[in-house]
Design a protein around this motif. Structure first.
Motif, PDB file in Angstrom:
ATOM      1  N   GLU A 238       0.822  -1.217   0.000  1.00 24.08           N
ATOM      2  CA  GLU A 238       0.000   0.000   0.000  1.00 24.08           C
ATOM      3  C   GLU A 238       0.855   1.266   0.000  1.00 24.08           C
ATOM      4  OE1 GLU A 238      -0.395  -2.586   1.961  1.00 24.08           O
ATOM      5  OE2 GLU A 238      -2.348  -3.392   1.339  1.00 24.08           O
ATOM      6  N   GLY A 239       2.113   1.138   0.361  1.00 23.29           N
ATOM      7  CA  GLY A 239       2.996   2.301   0.347  1.00 23.29           C
ATOM      8  C   GLY A 239       3.289   2.814  -1.056  1.00 23.29           C
ATOM      9  N   PHE A 256       3.315  -1.488 -14.047  1.00 24.08           N
ATOM     10  CA  PHE A 256       3.842  -2.818 -14.362  1.00 24.08           C
ATOM     11  C   PHE A 256       4.540  -3.363 -13.112  1.00 24.08           C
ATOM     12  CE2 PHE A 256       5.203  -4.930 -18.561  1.00 24.08           C
ATOM     13  CZ  PHE A 256       5.261  -6.196 -17.990  1.00 24.08           C
ATOM     14  N   GLY A 257       4.141  -4.560 -12.673  1.00 33.71           N
ATOM     15  CA  GLY A 257       4.770  -5.197 -11.522  1.00 33.71           C
ATOM     16  C   GLY A 257       4.904  -6.681 -11.732  1.00 33.71           C
ATOM     17  N   ASN A 258       5.278  -7.403 -10.672  1.00 35.95           N
ATOM     18  CA  ASN A 258       5.432  -8.848 -10.808  1.00 35.95           C
ATOM     19  C   ASN A 258       5.048  -9.637  -9.552  1.00 35.95           C
ATOM     20  OD1 ASN A 258       8.048  -8.079  -9.389  1.00 35.95           O
ATOM     21  ND2 ASN A 258       8.320 -10.292  -9.530  1.00 35.95           N
ATOM     22  N   SER A 259       4.614  -8.945  -8.500  1.00 37.10           N
ATOM     23  CA  SER A 259       4.367  -9.664  -7.248  1.00 37.10           C
ATOM     24  C   SER A 259       3.195  -9.060  -6.493  1.00 37.10           C
ATOM     25  CB  SER A 259       5.617  -9.617  -6.374  1.00 37.10           C
ATOM     26  OG  SER A 259       5.787  -8.321  -5.819  1.00 37.10           O
ATOM     27  N   ASP A 262       3.179  -5.453  -5.532  1.00 37.37           N
ATOM     28  CA  ASP A 262       2.801  -4.437  -6.520  1.00 37.37           C
ATOM     29  C   ASP A 262       1.290  -4.316  -6.696  1.00 37.37           C
ATOM     30  OD1 ASP A 262       5.576  -4.028  -7.246  1.00 37.37           O
ATOM     31  OD2 ASP A 262       5.467  -5.930  -8.309  1.00 37.37           O
ATOM     32  N   LEU A 263       0.545  -5.169  -6.024  1.00 34.34           N
ATOM     33  CA  LEU A 263      -0.903  -5.229  -6.241  1.00 34.34           C
ATOM     34  C   LEU A 263      -1.582  -3.885  -6.017  1.00 34.34           C
ATOM     35  CD1 LEU A 263      -3.533  -6.714  -6.777  1.00 34.34           C
ATOM     36  CD2 LEU A 263      -3.516  -7.498  -4.391  1.00 34.34           C
ATOM     37  N   ALA A 264      -1.282  -3.216  -4.915  1.00 28.62           N
ATOM     38  CA  ALA A 264      -1.955  -1.947  -4.620  1.00 28.62           C
ATOM     39  C   ALA A 264      -1.681  -0.912  -5.710  1.00 28.62           C
ATOM     40  CB  ALA A 264      -1.504  -1.421  -3.256  1.00 28.62           C
ATOM     41  N   LEU A 279      -0.203  -4.296 -15.697  1.00 28.78           N
ATOM     42  CA  LEU A 279       0.448  -5.493 -16.224  1.00 28.78           C
ATOM     43  C   LEU A 279       1.219  -6.219 -15.120  1.00 28.78           C
ATOM     44  CD1 LEU A 279       1.287  -2.869 -18.349  1.00 28.78           C
ATOM     45  CD2 LEU A 279       1.517  -4.837 -19.840  1.00 28.78           C
ATOM     46  N   LEU A 280       1.217  -7.544 -15.202  1.00 25.18           N
ATOM     47  CA  LEU A 280       1.969  -8.393 -14.282  1.00 25.18           C
ATOM     48  C   LEU A 280       2.940  -9.254 -15.079  1.00 25.18           C
ATOM     49  CD1 LEU A 280      -0.387 -10.039 -11.620  1.00 25.18           C
ATOM     50  CD2 LEU A 280       1.686  -8.730 -11.150  1.00 25.18           C
ATOM     51  N   LEU A 281       4.189  -9.301 -14.655  1.00 22.00           N
ATOM     52  CA  LEU A 281       5.154 -10.223 -15.254  1.00 22.00           C
ATOM     53  C   LEU A 281       5.147 -11.514 -14.449  1.00 22.00           C
ATOM     54  CD1 LEU A 281       7.427 -10.983 -17.176  1.00 22.00           C
ATOM     55  CD2 LEU A 281       9.034  -9.810 -15.652  1.00 22.00           C
ATOM     56  N   HIS A 282       4.815 -12.621 -15.103  1.00 22.92           N
ATOM     57  CA  HIS A 282       4.781 -13.926 -14.452  1.00 22.92           C
ATOM     58  C   HIS A 282       6.040 -14.690 -14.836  1.00 22.92           C
ATOM     59  CE1 HIS A 282       2.260 -17.806 -13.509  1.00 22.92           C
ATOM     60  NE2 HIS A 282       3.213 -17.575 -12.625  1.00 22.92           N
ATOM     61  N   HIS A 283       6.840 -15.053 -13.838  1.00 22.14           N
ATOM     62  CA  HIS A 283       8.103 -15.757 -14.080  1.00 22.14           C
ATOM     63  C   HIS A 283       7.819 -17.241 -14.302  1.00 22.14           C
ATOM     64  CE1 HIS A 283      10.869 -12.404 -13.028  1.00 22.14           C
ATOM     65  NE2 HIS A 283       9.770 -11.981 -12.426  1.00 22.14           N
TER      66      HIS A 283
END
Length: 328
Positions: A238-239, A256-259, A262-264, A279-283
């Motif tokens: 949330e920060g 753009f995040g990956n975890s 990064d949701l908030a 966007l989400l990067l899925h490893h």
């Protein structure tokens, strides 16, 4: 006469065809031609076309990117942790008490499991010892020297070569279309500002991260900013949207995040009015990088993936969507 006419015809054809060839050049050559790439490019085209109902004025074109696991790798541990570990090893001769004090004792024995067992308390001790009680200039110099010599423990590449080529292309593509790119990371802001401008082309003032407290003071008669052994702000979860609002003052159009960390930021971006893209990067590529999500403590991805699928965000599948992972 025939030769001259033919030569002029060739010149004319080149003049006509060359612009078309340049226009057709792929701005994202390390991305496979999947629906993911098409969606991203379509969004950028629509938001930058003045005749499109989705047009976004240049001043509002803000794109925010997480760093660890989004712009560069984050396995087997966050790279800033490796910097802290190397700092402990460098200073060990001056601190004999570290031989029995955790997490330093485990670090000196090369026991990463022992470091993990020390938990958040141990991590905070490690950060304070290696990141504080020095001026910002001294910290910058320390990180700069480390970046020039440190190697990734698995690939043996410099850490700055563990960046993602497709993401470098995406950053350049967005900037060429009037987007202002920001890093919004849980990592230390001063740590990233040392090397990220050269690697990503993002200036220091567009890098947002976690901070420790600082104070102005005279050091040997000269003005300096000193780093104190106390956390100021954690730029995670949330920060992230809180810091974006405080520092940028605009809601991103693209995030753009990956975890789950990064949701908030992704939710806050997508909730804005007008066109928005999260966007989400899925490893998913264990062969070229690492495959991990909900079972990993590093880059933990569980809730964000469920939300992305439900809300129809773009999920970038590394194995499927990327031709290339790291620069060659």
């Amino acid at each position: 006469m025939i030769r001259a006419t033919r030569f002029l015809l060739l010149l004319w054809l080149n003049a006509v065809m060359m612009p078309a060839a340049f226009a057709a050049a792929d701005p994202l050559p390390s991305w496979n031609d999947t629906a993911t790439k098409q969606q991203m490019m379509q969004f950028v085209e629509q938001t930058t076309d003045k005749n499109s109902p989705q047009f976004v004025p240049v001043a509002e074109r803000i794109a925010t990117f997480d760093n660890d696991g989004t712009l560069w790798a984050e396995q087997p541990a966050y790279f800033q942790l490796f910097y802290a570990i190397d700092r402990v090893k460098d200073q060990a001769d001056k601190h004999p008490e570290w031989k029995t004090e955790e997490p330093f004792a485990s670090i000196l024995k090369g026991d990463m499991e022992g470091v993990k067992k020390s938990g958040m308390e141990g991590l905070m001790k490690l950060v304070m010892v290696t990141h504080a009680n020095m001026t910002t200039a001294q910290f910058y110099q320390s990180v700069e020297q480390w970046v020039q010599t440190a190697k990734h423990p698995v690939t043996n590449k410099p850490f700055t070569e563990m960046v993602y080529q497709p993401m470098l292309e995406l950053l350049n593509y967005l900037r060429s279309n009037g987007y202002k790119t920001y890093i919004v990371s849980g990592g230390g802001v001063e740590f990233m500002r040392t090397w990220a401008p050269q690697v990503y082309g993002i200036p220091p003032e567009q890098i947002i991260g976690s901070t420790i407290k600082t104070e102005f003071k005279l050091v040997e008669g000269k003005p300096a900013i000193t780093r104190l052994p106390e956390i100021d702000f954690i730029d995670d979860k949330e920060g992230k949207p809180v810091n974006i609002q405080k520092i940028i003052g605009r809601r991103p159009v693209i995030a753009f995040g990956n975890s789950d960390g990064d949701l908030a930021m992704l939710q806050w971006t997508k909730a804005g009015s007008g066109p928005r893209m999260s966007l989400l990067l899925h490893h998913t590529d264990a062969e070229r990088e690492w495959a991990y999500d909900k079972e990993s403590s590093i880059g933990h991805l569980d809730k964000a993936l469920s939300v992305a699928e439900k809300e129809q965000w773009i999920v970038v599948d590394m194995k499927r969507d990327w031709k290339q992972v790291f620069p060659q």
